[in-house]
Design an enzyme around this catalytic site. Structure first.
Site, PDB file in Angstrom:
ATOM      1  N   THR A 197     158.126  88.165  25.721  1.00  5.20           N
ATOM      2  CA  THR A 197     158.705  89.190  26.575  1.00  5.20           C
ATOM      3  C   THR A 197     158.739  88.662  28.003  1.00  5.20           C
ATOM      4  OG1 THR A 197     158.568  91.500  27.265  1.00  5.20           O
ATOM      5  CG2 THR A 197     156.480  90.383  26.929  1.00  5.20           C
ATOM      6  N   GLU A 256     154.091  94.194  23.548  1.00  9.72           N
ATOM      7  CA  GLU A 256     152.640  94.065  23.422  1.00  9.72           C
ATOM      8  C   GLU A 256     152.035  95.109  22.487  1.00  9.72           C
ATOM      9  OE1 GLU A 256     154.443  93.949  26.104  1.00  9.72           O
ATOM     10  OE2 GLU A 256     153.603  92.679  27.664  1.00  9.72           O
ATOM     11  N   LYS A 316     165.324  96.894  33.465  1.00  9.17           N
ATOM     12  CA  LYS A 316     165.694  96.833  32.055  1.00  9.17           C
ATOM     13  C   LYS A 316     167.136  97.283  31.887  1.00  9.17           C
ATOM     14  CE  LYS A 316     163.326  96.899  27.812  1.00  9.17           C
ATOM     15  NZ  LYS A 316     162.412  97.557  26.916  1.00  9.17           N
ATOM     16  N   TRP A 355     165.379  92.578  29.669  1.00  9.24           N
ATOM     17  CA  TRP A 355     164.660  92.520  30.941  1.00  9.24           C
ATOM     18  C   TRP A 355     165.324  91.580  31.945  1.00  9.24           C
ATOM     19  CZ3 TRP A 355     161.518  96.148  32.065  1.00  9.24           C
ATOM     20  CH2 TRP A 355     160.616  96.674  31.147  1.00  9.24           C
TER      21      TRP A 355
END
Ligand code: AMP
Length: 538
Positions: free
Chosen positions: A182, A327, A437, A442
Protein backbone atom coordinates in the site's frame (compact mmCIF):
# COMPACT_ATOMS: atom_id res chain seq x y z
CA UNK A 1 -9.52 -29.04 25.07
CA UNK A 2 -10.38 -28.75 21.41
CA UNK A 3 -8.36 -30.01 18.46
CA UNK A 4 -5.42 -27.91 17.42
CA UNK A 5 -6.91 -27.52 13.91
CA UNK A 6 -5.00 -25.38 11.43
CA UNK A 7 -7.00 -22.71 9.61
CA UNK A 8 -5.73 -22.86 6.03
CA UNK A 9 -6.98 -22.07 2.54
CA UNK A 10 -7.10 -25.77 1.70
CA UNK A 11 -10.21 -26.03 3.91
CA UNK A 12 -11.94 -23.30 1.92
CA UNK A 13 -11.41 -24.81 -1.50
CA UNK A 14 -12.11 -28.41 -0.38
CA UNK A 15 -15.49 -27.37 0.96
CA UNK A 16 -16.44 -25.71 -2.35
CA UNK A 17 -15.29 -28.77 -4.28
CA UNK A 18 -17.00 -31.31 -1.99
CA UNK A 19 -20.28 -29.54 -1.38
CA UNK A 20 -20.74 -27.01 -4.17
CA UNK A 21 -18.99 -28.64 -7.11
CA UNK A 22 -21.88 -27.62 -9.41
CA UNK A 23 -21.87 -23.94 -8.45
CA UNK A 24 -20.34 -21.59 -11.01
CA UNK A 25 -17.55 -19.14 -11.58
CA UNK A 26 -17.99 -16.85 -14.58
CA UNK A 27 -15.20 -14.75 -15.95
CA UNK A 28 -15.19 -12.19 -18.76
CA UNK A 29 -12.35 -13.52 -20.86
CA UNK A 30 -10.66 -11.96 -23.88
CA UNK A 31 -12.92 -13.40 -26.56
CA UNK A 32 -16.08 -14.36 -24.64
CA UNK A 33 -17.45 -14.98 -21.15
CA UNK A 34 -15.94 -18.10 -19.61
CA UNK A 35 -17.97 -20.31 -17.30
CA UNK A 36 -17.02 -23.33 -15.19
CA UNK A 37 -17.92 -25.02 -11.91
CA UNK A 38 -16.07 -25.23 -8.60
CA UNK A 39 -15.49 -28.87 -9.55
CA UNK A 40 -13.69 -27.79 -12.75
CA UNK A 41 -11.86 -25.05 -10.93
CA UNK A 42 -10.54 -27.49 -8.34
CA UNK A 43 -9.05 -29.65 -11.11
CA UNK A 44 -7.26 -26.63 -12.59
CA UNK A 45 -6.00 -25.48 -9.17
CA UNK A 46 -4.47 -28.94 -8.67
CA UNK A 47 -2.84 -28.75 -12.11
CA UNK A 48 -1.54 -25.30 -11.28
CA UNK A 49 -0.03 -26.73 -8.09
CA UNK A 50 2.00 -29.10 -10.25
CA UNK A 51 2.91 -26.30 -12.69
CA UNK A 52 4.30 -24.27 -9.79
CA UNK A 53 6.46 -27.19 -8.75
CA UNK A 54 7.68 -27.58 -12.33
CA UNK A 55 8.58 -23.89 -12.38
CA UNK A 56 10.77 -24.50 -9.33
CA UNK A 57 8.52 -22.72 -6.82
CA UNK A 58 9.33 -23.66 -3.22
CA UNK A 59 7.62 -23.00 0.11
CA UNK A 60 8.01 -19.33 1.03
CA UNK A 61 8.71 -18.13 -2.54
CA UNK A 62 6.85 -15.01 -3.59
CA UNK A 63 4.77 -15.29 -6.75
CA UNK A 64 3.65 -12.03 -8.34
CA UNK A 65 0.43 -11.52 -10.27
CA UNK A 66 -0.11 -8.59 -12.59
CA UNK A 67 -3.65 -9.34 -13.52
CA UNK A 68 -7.30 -8.31 -13.71
CA UNK A 69 -10.25 -9.95 -11.98
CA UNK A 70 -10.63 -13.25 -13.79
CA UNK A 71 -10.82 -17.01 -13.22
CA UNK A 72 -7.08 -17.57 -13.81
CA UNK A 73 -6.29 -15.06 -11.10
CA UNK A 74 -8.74 -16.89 -8.82
CA UNK A 75 -6.94 -20.18 -9.49
CA UNK A 76 -3.64 -18.56 -8.55
CA UNK A 77 -5.27 -17.11 -5.41
CA UNK A 78 -5.66 -20.70 -4.19
CA UNK A 79 -2.86 -22.72 -5.82
CA UNK A 80 0.01 -20.46 -4.75
CA UNK A 81 -0.77 -20.32 -1.01
CA UNK A 82 -1.90 -23.96 -0.94
CA UNK A 83 1.56 -25.07 -2.09
CA UNK A 84 3.12 -22.99 0.72
CA UNK A 85 4.26 -20.15 -1.56
CA UNK A 86 3.10 -16.53 -1.15
CA UNK A 87 0.75 -14.77 -3.53
CA UNK A 88 1.95 -11.22 -4.21
CA UNK A 89 -0.74 -9.28 -6.07
CA UNK A 90 0.80 -6.35 -7.95
CA UNK A 91 -1.12 -3.13 -8.43
CA UNK A 92 -1.02 -2.46 -12.16
CA UNK A 93 -1.84 1.20 -11.58
CA UNK A 94 1.47 1.93 -9.81
CA UNK A 95 4.10 4.01 -11.59
CA UNK A 96 6.80 1.97 -13.35
CA UNK A 97 9.28 2.91 -10.64
CA UNK A 98 6.99 1.82 -7.78
CA UNK A 99 6.04 -1.38 -9.56
CA UNK A 100 9.71 -2.34 -9.98
CA UNK A 101 10.29 -1.43 -6.33
CA UNK A 102 7.53 -3.68 -4.97
CA UNK A 103 8.59 -6.64 -7.15
CA UNK A 104 12.20 -6.28 -6.00
CA UNK A 105 11.32 -5.63 -2.36
CA UNK A 106 8.90 -8.57 -2.35
CA UNK A 107 11.57 -10.69 -4.13
CA UNK A 108 9.07 -12.18 -6.55
CA UNK A 109 10.44 -15.27 -8.26
CA UNK A 110 7.75 -15.89 -10.89
CA UNK A 111 5.23 -13.43 -12.30
CA UNK A 112 1.86 -14.37 -13.78
CA UNK A 113 0.78 -11.58 -16.11
CA UNK A 114 -2.40 -11.00 -18.14
CA UNK A 115 -1.60 -10.63 -21.83
CA UNK A 116 -2.81 -7.04 -22.11
CA UNK A 117 -0.61 -5.83 -19.25
CA UNK A 118 2.59 -7.42 -20.55
CA UNK A 119 3.84 -3.98 -21.77
CA UNK A 120 3.94 -2.83 -18.12
CA UNK A 121 6.30 -5.65 -17.32
CA UNK A 122 8.38 -5.13 -20.45
CA UNK A 123 8.94 -1.50 -19.47
CA UNK A 124 10.48 -2.39 -16.11
CA UNK A 125 12.03 -5.75 -16.86
CA UNK A 126 15.62 -4.49 -16.88
CA UNK A 127 15.19 -3.26 -13.29
CA UNK A 128 13.88 -6.53 -11.87
CA UNK A 129 16.38 -8.40 -9.71
CA UNK A 130 14.67 -11.60 -8.60
CA UNK A 131 12.19 -12.61 -11.31
CA UNK A 132 13.24 -15.85 -12.98
CA UNK A 133 10.15 -16.84 -14.95
CA UNK A 134 7.11 -15.19 -16.46
CA UNK A 135 3.80 -16.86 -17.29
CA UNK A 136 1.48 -15.00 -19.68
CA UNK A 137 -2.24 -15.56 -19.17
CA UNK A 138 -4.61 -15.44 -22.13
CA UNK A 139 -7.36 -17.60 -23.59
CA UNK A 140 -5.00 -19.39 -25.98
CA UNK A 141 -2.16 -21.90 -25.54
CA UNK A 142 0.25 -19.89 -27.68
CA UNK A 143 2.58 -17.50 -25.93
CA UNK A 144 1.28 -14.09 -27.06
CA UNK A 145 3.74 -11.88 -28.92
CA UNK A 146 5.95 -10.04 -26.46
CA UNK A 147 9.34 -8.43 -25.87
CA UNK A 148 9.99 -10.08 -22.53
CA UNK A 149 13.40 -11.55 -21.93
CA UNK A 150 14.20 -14.90 -20.32
CA UNK A 151 11.88 -17.83 -19.77
CA UNK A 152 8.31 -16.98 -20.80
CA UNK A 153 5.43 -19.50 -20.73
CA UNK A 154 1.77 -19.69 -21.68
CA UNK A 155 -0.56 -20.35 -18.72
CA UNK A 156 -3.00 -22.46 -20.71
CA UNK A 157 -0.22 -24.52 -22.32
CA UNK A 158 1.36 -25.23 -18.91
CA UNK A 159 -1.98 -26.28 -17.48
CA UNK A 160 -2.82 -28.49 -20.43
CA UNK A 161 0.34 -30.54 -19.92
CA UNK A 162 0.11 -30.72 -16.12
CA UNK A 163 -1.20 -33.65 -14.10
CA UNK A 164 -4.01 -33.03 -11.63
CA UNK A 165 -2.58 -35.60 -9.20
CA UNK A 166 -1.35 -33.61 -6.22
CA UNK A 167 -1.55 -33.72 -2.44
CA UNK A 168 -1.39 -30.13 -1.19
CA UNK A 169 0.71 -30.01 2.00
CA UNK A 170 -0.78 -29.61 5.48
CA UNK A 171 0.48 -26.18 6.41
CA UNK A 172 0.79 -24.42 9.72
CA UNK A 173 -1.93 -21.75 9.88
CA UNK A 174 0.68 -19.04 10.51
CA UNK A 175 2.29 -19.72 7.12
CA UNK A 176 2.28 -16.54 5.00
CA UNK A 177 -0.31 -16.89 2.24
CA UNK A 178 -0.45 -13.54 0.46
CA UNK A 179 1.04 -10.08 0.45
CA UNK A 180 -0.03 -6.69 -0.78
CA UNK A 181 1.66 -3.27 -0.85
CA UNK A 182 0.00 0.00 0.00
CA UNK A 183 1.16 3.55 -0.66
CA UNK A 184 3.12 5.11 2.21
CA UNK A 185 2.69 8.77 3.14
CA UNK A 186 6.03 9.32 1.49
CA UNK A 187 8.63 7.15 -0.19
CA UNK A 188 8.17 3.58 -1.31
CA UNK A 189 5.03 1.49 -0.83
CA UNK A 190 4.93 -0.76 2.25
CA UNK A 191 4.00 -4.44 2.29
CA UNK A 192 1.52 -6.34 4.43
CA UNK A 193 1.70 -10.14 4.71
CA UNK A 194 -1.49 -12.13 5.35
CA UNK A 195 -1.33 -15.61 6.86
CA UNK A 196 -3.63 -18.54 6.12
CA UNK A 197 -5.12 -18.04 9.58
CA UNK A 198 -5.74 -14.33 9.13
CA UNK A 199 -7.47 -14.89 5.78
CA UNK A 200 -9.70 -17.68 7.11
CA UNK A 201 -10.73 -15.66 10.19
CA UNK A 202 -11.35 -12.62 7.99
CA UNK A 203 -13.66 -14.79 5.85
CA UNK A 204 -15.77 -15.53 8.93
CA UNK A 205 -16.23 -11.80 9.43
CA UNK A 206 -17.26 -11.22 5.79
CA UNK A 207 -19.90 -13.91 5.75
CA UNK A 208 -21.52 -13.06 9.07
CA UNK A 209 -24.91 -11.27 8.89
CA UNK A 210 -23.53 -8.16 10.63
CA UNK A 211 -21.19 -7.70 7.67
CA UNK A 212 -22.08 -8.93 4.18
CA UNK A 213 -24.23 -11.91 5.10
CA UNK A 214 -22.69 -13.81 2.20
CA UNK A 215 -24.32 -17.14 1.47
CA UNK A 216 -24.61 -19.95 -1.03
CA UNK A 217 -27.59 -18.40 -2.77
CA UNK A 218 -25.59 -15.27 -3.60
CA UNK A 219 -23.95 -14.49 -6.89
CA UNK A 220 -21.04 -12.19 -6.06
CA UNK A 221 -19.20 -9.86 -8.39
CA UNK A 222 -15.99 -8.48 -6.92
CA UNK A 223 -15.38 -5.38 -8.96
CA UNK A 224 -12.74 -4.22 -6.49
CA UNK A 225 -9.44 -5.22 -8.16
CA UNK A 226 -7.86 -8.50 -7.10
CA UNK A 227 -4.66 -6.47 -6.53
CA UNK A 228 -6.38 -4.44 -3.78
CA UNK A 229 -6.25 -6.31 -0.47
CA UNK A 230 -7.17 -9.67 -2.07
CA UNK A 231 -10.29 -8.10 -3.61
CA UNK A 232 -11.35 -7.39 -0.01
CA UNK A 233 -11.05 -11.13 0.76
CA UNK A 234 -14.25 -11.78 -1.22
CA UNK A 235 -12.95 -14.49 -3.58
CA UNK A 236 -12.00 -16.62 -0.57
CA UNK A 237 -15.22 -15.96 1.36
CA UNK A 238 -17.46 -16.55 -1.69
CA UNK A 239 -15.71 -19.83 -2.49
CA UNK A 240 -16.03 -20.99 1.11
CA UNK A 241 -19.81 -20.50 1.18
CA UNK A 242 -20.21 -21.85 -2.37
CA UNK A 243 -21.69 -18.66 -3.85
CA UNK A 244 -21.56 -18.21 -7.62
CA UNK A 245 -18.93 -15.65 -8.60
CA UNK A 246 -18.63 -13.34 -11.61
CA UNK A 247 -15.30 -11.75 -12.54
CA UNK A 248 -15.45 -8.71 -14.85
CA UNK A 249 -12.07 -9.24 -16.59
CA UNK A 250 -9.84 -6.70 -18.25
CA UNK A 251 -10.67 -2.95 -18.09
CA UNK A 252 -14.43 -3.32 -17.49
CA UNK A 253 -16.47 -0.17 -18.12
CA UNK A 254 -19.78 0.61 -16.36
CA UNK A 255 -21.81 -0.73 -19.29
CA UNK A 256 -19.95 -4.07 -19.12
CA UNK A 257 -20.44 -4.26 -15.35
CA UNK A 258 -24.20 -3.75 -15.74
CA UNK A 259 -24.37 -6.25 -18.60
CA UNK A 260 -22.55 -8.92 -16.56
CA UNK A 261 -24.67 -8.27 -13.48
CA UNK A 262 -27.82 -8.66 -15.57
CA UNK A 263 -26.66 -11.72 -17.57
CA UNK A 264 -25.62 -13.70 -14.49
CA UNK A 265 -28.16 -12.25 -12.04
CA UNK A 266 -25.55 -10.97 -9.62
CA UNK A 267 -26.99 -10.40 -6.14
CA UNK A 268 -24.05 -8.64 -4.49
CA UNK A 269 -21.44 -6.37 -6.06
CA UNK A 270 -18.37 -4.89 -4.38
CA UNK A 271 -16.38 -1.86 -5.46
CA UNK A 272 -15.21 1.68 -4.73
CA UNK A 273 -17.72 4.58 -4.97
CA UNK A 274 -16.36 5.63 -8.39
CA UNK A 275 -17.58 2.42 -10.00
CA UNK A 276 -21.08 2.67 -8.53
CA UNK A 277 -21.25 6.32 -9.65
CA UNK A 278 -20.41 5.07 -13.15
CA UNK A 279 -23.04 2.33 -13.23
CA UNK A 280 -25.84 4.49 -11.81
CA UNK A 281 -26.74 6.32 -15.07
CA UNK A 282 -26.51 3.05 -17.01
CA UNK A 283 -29.07 1.40 -14.73
CA UNK A 284 -31.22 4.52 -14.81
CA UNK A 285 -31.45 4.18 -18.62
CA UNK A 286 -33.26 0.89 -18.01
CA UNK A 287 -31.30 -1.17 -20.54
CA UNK A 288 -30.23 -3.73 -17.94
CA UNK A 289 -32.24 -5.51 -15.28
CA UNK A 290 -31.12 -4.93 -11.68
CA UNK A 291 -33.98 -6.11 -9.47
CA UNK A 292 -31.93 -9.20 -8.47
CA UNK A 293 -29.25 -7.05 -6.77
CA UNK A 294 -29.69 -7.26 -3.00
CA UNK A 295 -26.84 -4.87 -2.21
CA UNK A 296 -23.73 -3.10 -3.43
CA UNK A 297 -20.79 -3.09 -1.07
CA UNK A 298 -19.13 0.29 -1.32
CA UNK A 299 -15.81 1.01 0.36
CA UNK A 300 -12.24 2.15 -0.07
CA UNK A 301 -13.41 5.79 0.07
CA UNK A 302 -16.40 7.42 1.72
CA UNK A 303 -19.65 6.61 -0.07
CA UNK A 304 -21.26 10.01 -0.83
CA UNK A 305 -24.73 10.66 0.54
CA UNK A 306 -26.26 11.40 -2.89
CA UNK A 307 -24.98 8.03 -4.16
CA UNK A 308 -26.50 6.13 -1.23
CA UNK A 309 -29.74 8.06 -1.59
CA UNK A 310 -30.02 7.63 -5.35
CA UNK A 311 -29.39 3.90 -5.16
CA UNK A 312 -31.78 3.23 -2.30
CA UNK A 313 -34.58 5.66 -3.20
CA UNK A 314 -34.51 5.65 -7.00
CA UNK A 315 -33.19 2.20 -7.90
CA UNK A 316 -34.18 0.40 -4.68
CA UNK A 317 -30.68 -1.06 -4.23
CA UNK A 318 -29.15 -0.74 -0.75
CA UNK A 319 -25.56 0.44 -0.54
CA UNK A 320 -23.62 -1.45 2.14
CA UNK A 321 -20.99 1.03 3.22
CA UNK A 322 -17.81 -0.69 4.47
CA UNK A 323 -14.44 0.43 5.72
CA UNK A 324 -11.03 -1.16 5.91
CA UNK A 325 -7.38 -0.91 4.94
CA UNK A 326 -4.69 -3.05 3.32
CA UNK A 327 -3.38 -3.46 6.87
CA UNK A 328 -6.73 -4.84 8.08
CA UNK A 329 -7.38 -7.56 5.44
CA UNK A 330 -9.51 -5.23 4.99
CA UNK A 331 -12.94 -5.57 6.65
CA UNK A 332 -13.31 -3.56 9.88
CA UNK A 333 -16.62 -1.70 9.71
CA UNK A 334 -19.89 -2.29 7.89
CA UNK A 335 -22.89 -0.01 8.06
CA UNK A 336 -26.28 -1.56 8.57
CA UNK A 337 -29.21 -0.39 10.70
CA UNK A 338 -29.72 -2.46 13.88
CA UNK A 339 -32.90 -4.53 14.24
CA UNK A 340 -34.61 -1.91 16.39
CA UNK A 341 -33.81 0.79 13.83
CA UNK A 342 -35.92 -0.75 11.05
CA UNK A 343 -38.76 1.71 11.68
CA UNK A 344 -36.56 4.76 11.23
CA UNK A 345 -37.57 7.00 8.35
CA UNK A 346 -35.65 6.85 5.06
CA UNK A 347 -33.51 9.93 5.78
CA UNK A 348 -32.39 8.52 9.12
CA UNK A 349 -31.48 5.21 7.49
CA UNK A 350 -29.46 7.11 4.90
CA UNK A 351 -27.69 8.96 7.72
CA UNK A 352 -26.65 5.58 9.11
CA UNK A 353 -25.46 4.36 5.71
CA UNK A 354 -23.25 7.42 5.23
CA UNK A 355 -21.35 6.37 8.35
CA UNK A 356 -18.70 3.72 7.84
CA UNK A 357 -20.53 1.54 10.33
CA UNK A 358 -20.20 -0.88 13.21
CA UNK A 359 -17.13 -2.89 14.14
CA UNK A 360 -17.44 -6.43 12.76
CA UNK A 361 -17.22 -9.31 15.27
CA UNK A 362 -13.68 -10.43 16.06
CA UNK A 363 -11.92 -7.07 16.32
CA UNK A 364 -11.30 -4.45 19.00
CA UNK A 365 -11.31 -0.70 18.39
CA UNK A 366 -10.87 2.59 20.20
CA UNK A 367 -10.31 6.17 19.13
CA UNK A 368 -7.87 8.48 20.88
CA UNK A 369 -7.37 12.25 20.91
CA UNK A 370 -4.01 14.06 20.54
CA UNK A 371 -3.20 13.41 24.23
CA UNK A 372 -3.85 9.68 23.85
CA UNK A 373 -7.17 9.79 25.75
CA UNK A 374 -10.06 7.71 24.50
CA UNK A 375 -12.78 9.87 22.97
CA UNK A 376 -16.38 9.75 24.17
CA UNK A 377 -18.85 7.81 22.06
CA UNK A 378 -21.07 10.84 21.52
CA UNK A 379 -20.84 11.32 17.75
CA UNK A 380 -19.00 14.60 18.27
CA UNK A 381 -15.57 14.08 19.85
CA UNK A 382 -12.93 13.21 17.29
CA UNK A 383 -9.95 10.91 17.54
CA UNK A 384 -7.71 8.57 15.57
CA UNK A 385 -9.13 5.08 15.07
CA UNK A 386 -6.98 2.30 16.57
CA UNK A 387 -7.52 -1.39 15.88
CA UNK A 388 -6.42 -4.81 17.03
CA UNK A 389 -7.44 -8.32 16.11
CA UNK A 390 -6.47 -11.53 14.30
CA UNK A 391 -6.65 -10.01 10.80
CA UNK A 392 -4.92 -6.73 11.63
CA UNK A 393 -1.27 -6.36 10.50
CA UNK A 394 1.30 -6.62 13.29
CA UNK A 395 4.11 -5.27 11.09
CA UNK A 396 5.10 -4.07 7.62
CA UNK A 397 7.19 -6.46 5.56
CA UNK A 398 10.90 -5.74 6.16
CA UNK A 399 10.12 -2.19 7.37
CA UNK A 400 10.85 -1.91 11.11
CA UNK A 401 10.69 1.90 11.10
CA UNK A 402 7.35 2.11 9.32
CA UNK A 403 6.09 -0.63 11.67
CA UNK A 404 7.14 1.40 14.71
CA UNK A 405 5.36 4.50 13.39
CA UNK A 406 2.06 2.68 12.86
CA UNK A 407 1.79 -0.23 15.29
CA UNK A 408 2.19 0.94 18.88
CA UNK A 409 1.37 -0.89 22.13
CA UNK A 410 -0.35 -3.63 20.18
CA UNK A 411 -2.69 -1.24 18.31
CA UNK A 412 -2.69 -0.38 14.62
CA UNK A 413 -2.95 3.39 14.23
CA UNK A 414 -5.12 3.83 11.15
CA UNK A 415 -4.42 7.50 10.44
CA UNK A 416 -8.18 7.96 10.05
CA UNK A 417 -9.92 10.49 12.28
CA UNK A 418 -13.35 9.38 13.44
CA UNK A 419 -16.32 10.09 15.63
CA UNK A 420 -18.22 7.24 17.28
CA UNK A 421 -21.86 7.72 18.20
CA UNK A 422 -23.68 6.26 21.21
CA UNK A 423 -24.82 3.27 19.14
CA UNK A 424 -21.22 2.51 18.13
CA UNK A 425 -21.45 3.73 14.52
CA UNK A 426 -18.08 5.04 13.38
CA UNK A 427 -17.81 7.97 10.99
CA UNK A 428 -14.56 8.90 9.26
CA UNK A 429 -14.32 12.68 9.43
CA UNK A 430 -10.74 13.34 8.33
CA UNK A 431 -7.50 11.67 7.39
CA UNK A 432 -4.39 12.34 9.46
CA UNK A 433 -2.16 10.75 6.83
CA UNK A 434 -1.11 13.02 3.99
CA UNK A 435 -2.57 10.94 1.20
CA UNK A 436 -5.20 11.48 -1.48
CA UNK A 437 -7.47 8.65 -2.58
CA UNK A 438 -8.60 9.06 -6.15
CA UNK A 439 -10.93 6.46 -7.65
CA UNK A 440 -9.68 3.96 -5.06
CA UNK A 441 -5.98 4.56 -5.78
CA UNK A 442 -3.60 6.38 -3.45
CA UNK A 443 -1.63 9.49 -4.34
CA UNK A 444 1.04 10.74 -1.93
CA UNK A 445 0.75 14.52 -1.61
CA UNK A 446 4.20 14.69 -0.01
CA UNK A 447 5.86 12.84 -2.88
CA UNK A 448 4.07 15.07 -5.41
CA UNK A 449 5.24 18.19 -3.53
CA UNK A 450 8.81 16.91 -3.56
CA UNK A 451 8.62 16.30 -7.30
CA UNK A 452 7.18 19.76 -7.98
CA UNK A 453 9.86 21.33 -5.80
CA UNK A 454 12.59 19.83 -8.00
CA UNK A 455 11.49 22.30 -10.71
CA UNK A 456 14.25 24.94 -10.79
CA UNK A 457 11.81 27.87 -10.49
CA UNK A 458 9.63 26.45 -7.70
CA UNK A 459 10.27 27.74 -4.19
CA UNK A 460 7.48 25.91 -2.39
CA UNK A 461 4.67 23.52 -3.30
CA UNK A 462 1.77 22.02 -1.38
CA UNK A 463 -0.71 19.46 -2.67
CA UNK A 464 -4.17 18.99 -1.20
CA UNK A 465 -7.12 16.80 -1.95
CA UNK A 466 -10.17 18.45 -3.51
CA UNK A 467 -13.57 16.80 -3.84
CA UNK A 468 -14.40 15.35 -7.24
CA UNK A 469 -17.73 14.04 -8.45
CA UNK A 470 -16.39 10.93 -10.19
CA UNK A 471 -13.05 10.18 -8.53
CA UNK A 472 -14.17 11.34 -5.02
CA UNK A 473 -10.80 13.07 -4.47
CA UNK A 474 -8.29 14.67 -6.87
CA UNK A 475 -4.97 16.39 -6.19
CA UNK A 476 -4.62 20.15 -6.55
CA UNK A 477 -1.19 21.81 -6.34
CA UNK A 478 -0.32 25.20 -4.90
CA UNK A 479 2.98 26.54 -6.13
CA UNK A 480 5.16 29.47 -5.12
CA UNK A 481 7.55 30.52 -7.90
CA UNK A 482 10.91 32.27 -7.46
CA UNK A 483 11.44 35.76 -8.93
CA UNK A 484 12.83 34.38 -12.16
CA UNK A 485 9.85 32.07 -12.69
CA UNK A 486 7.11 34.57 -11.80
CA UNK A 487 4.92 35.52 -14.78
CA UNK A 488 6.97 33.11 -16.90
CA UNK A 489 6.25 29.56 -15.65
CA UNK A 490 2.76 28.32 -16.47
CA UNK A 491 0.50 25.54 -15.18
CA UNK A 492 1.44 23.56 -18.30
CA UNK A 493 5.17 23.83 -17.45
CA UNK A 494 4.56 22.44 -13.95
CA UNK A 495 2.38 19.59 -15.25
CA UNK A 496 4.96 18.69 -17.91
CA UNK A 497 7.59 18.59 -15.17
CA UNK A 498 5.47 16.14 -13.14
CA UNK A 499 4.13 13.90 -15.91
CA UNK A 500 7.21 11.76 -16.72
CA UNK A 501 7.85 11.06 -13.03
CA UNK A 502 4.49 9.67 -11.89
CA UNK A 503 1.64 7.48 -13.04
CA UNK A 504 -1.10 9.29 -14.97
CA UNK A 505 -3.56 9.45 -12.10
CA UNK A 506 -1.07 11.33 -9.90
CA UNK A 507 -0.93 14.37 -12.20
CA UNK A 508 -2.84 17.18 -10.42
CA UNK A 509 -6.02 18.49 -12.03
CA UNK A 510 -5.14 22.05 -11.23
CA UNK A 511 -2.08 24.14 -10.35
CA UNK A 512 -2.65 27.42 -8.57
CA UNK A 513 0.17 29.95 -8.21
CA UNK A 514 0.20 31.78 -4.87
CA UNK A 515 2.65 34.12 -3.10
CA UNK A 516 3.18 32.00 -0.03
CA UNK A 517 2.06 28.63 1.34
CA UNK A 518 0.31 29.23 4.68
CA UNK A 519 2.30 27.75 7.59
CA UNK A 520 1.43 26.34 11.02
CA UNK A 521 3.00 27.69 14.21
CA UNK A 522 5.86 25.21 13.82
CA UNK A 523 6.49 26.19 10.19
CA UNK A 524 4.79 23.22 8.48
CA UNK A 525 2.56 23.75 5.44
CA UNK A 526 -0.95 24.31 6.72
CA UNK A 527 -3.09 22.33 4.36
CA UNK A 528 -6.11 23.00 6.52
CA UNK A 529 -5.80 26.73 5.78
CA UNK A 530 -5.31 26.01 2.08
CA UNK A 531 -8.41 23.86 2.04
CA UNK A 532 -10.46 26.45 3.90
CA UNK A 533 -9.25 29.29 1.71
CA UNK A 534 -9.30 27.75 -1.73
CA UNK A 535 -11.60 24.74 -1.67
CA UNK A 536 -14.35 25.21 0.84
CA UNK A 537 -14.94 28.77 -0.43
CA UNK A 538 -15.61 27.55 -3.99
P1 AMP B 1 -6.25 0.92 1.37
O1 AMP B 1 -5.15 0.48 2.23
O2 AMP B 1 -5.82 1.35 0.01
O3 AMP B 1 -7.36 -0.06 1.35
O4 AMP B 1 -6.85 2.26 2.00
C1 AMP B 1 -7.35 2.32 3.32
C2 AMP B 1 -7.81 3.71 3.62
O5 AMP B 1 -8.84 4.10 2.71
C3 AMP B 1 -8.37 3.91 4.99
O6 AMP B 1 -7.37 4.11 5.97
C4 AMP B 1 -9.23 5.16 4.78
O7 AMP B 1 -8.45 6.34 4.81
C5 AMP B 1 -9.75 4.96 3.37
N1 AMP B 1 -11.07 4.30 3.38
C6 AMP B 1 -11.36 3.00 3.18
N2 AMP B 1 -12.68 2.78 3.23
C7 AMP B 1 -13.27 3.97 3.48
C8 AMP B 1 -14.61 4.41 3.67
N3 AMP B 1 -15.64 3.59 3.57
N4 AMP B 1 -14.80 5.72 3.95
C9 AMP B 1 -13.77 6.59 4.02
N5 AMP B 1 -12.48 6.24 3.85
C10 AMP B 1 -12.23 4.94 3.59
Amino acid sequence: MMMDYQLTLKTILSRAKNIYSKKEVISRDYSEDFKYTYGDMYERVKKLGNVLEELGVKKGDKIGTLAWNNHRHLEIYFAVPMTGAILHTLNLRLSAEQLAYVINHGEDKVIFVDKDVVPLLEAIQDHLKTVEKIVIMSDTKEVPENNLKGEVFSYEALLEKASSEIEFPDLDEKTPAAMCYTTATTGNPKGVVYTHRSIVLHCFSIICPEALDLHESDCLMPFVPMFHVNAWGLPYAATWVGANQVYPGSRPDPETVCRLMDDYKVTLGAGVPTIWMGTYPVWEQGKYEYSHIRGLVCGGSAAPRHLIKGYSQVLGIPIIHAYGMTETSPLVLASKPKSYMQDLDEEEKINIATKQGLLVPGLEMKAIDDEGNEIKWDGTEMGELLLKGPWIAGEYYKEPEKTEETIKDGWLHTGDIVTIDQEGYVKIVDRAKDLIKSGGEWISSVDLENIIMTHPNVKEAAVISVPHEKWIERPMAFVVLDDEGKDKITEKDILEHIEPKVSRIWVPDKVEFIDEIPKTSVGKFSKRVLREKYVEEE
